[in-house]
Motif scaffolding. Structure first.
Motif, PDB file in Angstrom:
ATOM      1  N   ILE A 161       0.839  -1.205   0.000  1.00  0.00           N
ATOM      2  CA  ILE A 161       0.000   0.000   0.000  1.00  0.00           C
ATOM      3  C   ILE A 161       0.873   1.253   0.000  1.00  0.00           C
ATOM      4  O   ILE A 161       0.632   2.212  -0.749  1.00  0.00           O
ATOM      5  N   ALA A 162       1.907   1.249   0.850  1.00  0.00           N
ATOM      6  CA  ALA A 162       2.809   2.406   0.916  1.00  0.00           C
ATOM      7  C   ALA A 162       3.500   2.636  -0.430  1.00  0.00           C
ATOM      8  O   ALA A 162       3.674   3.786  -0.868  1.00  0.00           O
ATOM      9  N   GLN A 167       4.391   5.998  -5.068  1.00  0.00           N
ATOM     10  CA  GLN A 167       4.515   6.127  -6.521  1.00  0.00           C
ATOM     11  C   GLN A 167       3.574   7.192  -7.075  1.00  0.00           C
ATOM     12  O   GLN A 167       3.863   7.824  -8.102  1.00  0.00           O
ATOM     13  N   ALA A 168       2.442   7.377  -6.406  1.00  0.00           N
ATOM     14  CA  ALA A 168       1.471   8.369  -6.862  1.00  0.00           C
ATOM     15  C   ALA A 168       1.721   9.746  -6.242  1.00  0.00           C
ATOM     16  O   ALA A 168       0.948  10.679  -6.465  1.00  0.00           O
ATOM     17  N   PRO A 222      -5.765   5.311  -8.445  1.00  0.00           N
ATOM     18  CA  PRO A 222      -5.986   4.324  -9.515  1.00  0.00           C
ATOM     19  C   PRO A 222      -4.657   3.985 -10.179  1.00  0.00           C
ATOM     20  O   PRO A 222      -3.755   4.810 -10.268  1.00  0.00           O
ATOM     21  N   ARG A 223      -4.562   2.737 -10.636  1.00  0.00           N
ATOM     22  CA  ARG A 223      -3.345   2.348 -11.339  1.00  0.00           C
ATOM     23  C   ARG A 223      -3.320   3.006 -12.712  1.00  0.00           C
ATOM     24  O   ARG A 223      -4.348   3.127 -13.378  1.00  0.00           O
TER      25      ARG A 223
END
Length: 224
Positions: A161-162, A167-168, A222-223
């Motif tokens: 999750i981290a 990354q976002a 969202p990916r």
């Protein structure tokens, strides 16, 4: 000054030969380790056959030895129970659960579903071992397999999750809170279901996945 014959380092008087390493201790240590593993195998078999309240005599029958032999390798039943719990964790629980988390799935819901399904399948495949593990929860001064497994899975999930949040470009402080929330929800609901059996296992997996994904879906980006 006269040199002392036999003194180390004196020319013409070689040092006394060193004693060859005694391999007996190493062989005995390995024998003891292997014998303990065999007895743990027998104890796991006894749990599967008899249930959580197995006796040392049950283990002896499974191993084909006397109780006296077992107590040569384990100081008491509690030490044997700890070894069985460690075996369940190392060889059965964590490989299934952490193995599913380690699979690189692009879809977050599918990753969650795979882990939930693995936990529910464990209850279905190994009901006696599952009941045994939970019967030992909270033993004073002894290993707590349930808490240790929850910690290991939550830590792994929290890391994922981290990573997604970082990354976002989002703060990752809530990662472990959310991970423990998901793990605790799945564990408690599945434990209740293991007795109540109100729905089929596949429906339970779908319901828990929907709840966990619904929560995380509002928190994770969202990916791309």
């Amino acid at each position: 000054m006269q040199q002392v014959a036999g003194a180390p380092g004196v020319s013409g008087t070689p040092d006394a030969p060193k004693a060859a390493p005694d391999g007996r201790r190493a062989r005995w240590t390995e024998h003891r380790r292997a014998r303990r593993e065999d007895l743990v195998d027998a104890a796991v078999a006894a749990v599967r056959e008899v249930g959580p309240d197995f006796s040392v005599d049950d283990v002896g029958r499974s191993a084909g030895v006397s109780k006296t032999v077992i107590y040569r390798y384990f100081s008491d039943k509690d030490e044997l129970i700890d070894a069985v719990l460690e075996r369940i964790s190392r060889a059965i629980l964590l490989p299934r659960l952490l193995g599913e988390l380690a699979v690189d799935r692009r879809d977050d819901r599918e990753r969650l579903r795979a882990v939930v399904a693995a936990f529910v399948a464990l209850i279905e495949d190994e009901p006696a071992l599952y009941r045994f593990a939970y019967a030992q929860t909270g033993r004073a001064g002894r290993a707590d397999l349930v808490a240790a497994t929850e910690h290991a899975v939550a830590t792994a999930l929290g890391g994922l999750i981290a990573e997604r949040l970082t990354q976002a470009g989002r703060p990752a402080e809530g990662a472990m809170t959310w991970a423990y929330g998901v793990v605790g929800m799945v564990q408690l609901a599945a434990h209740w279901w293991s007795v109540a059996r109100t729905v089929p296992a596949a429906d339970l997996v779908d319901q828990l996945t929907a709840l966990a994904d619904g929560g995380l879906g509002t928190l994770l980006p969202p990916r791309s």
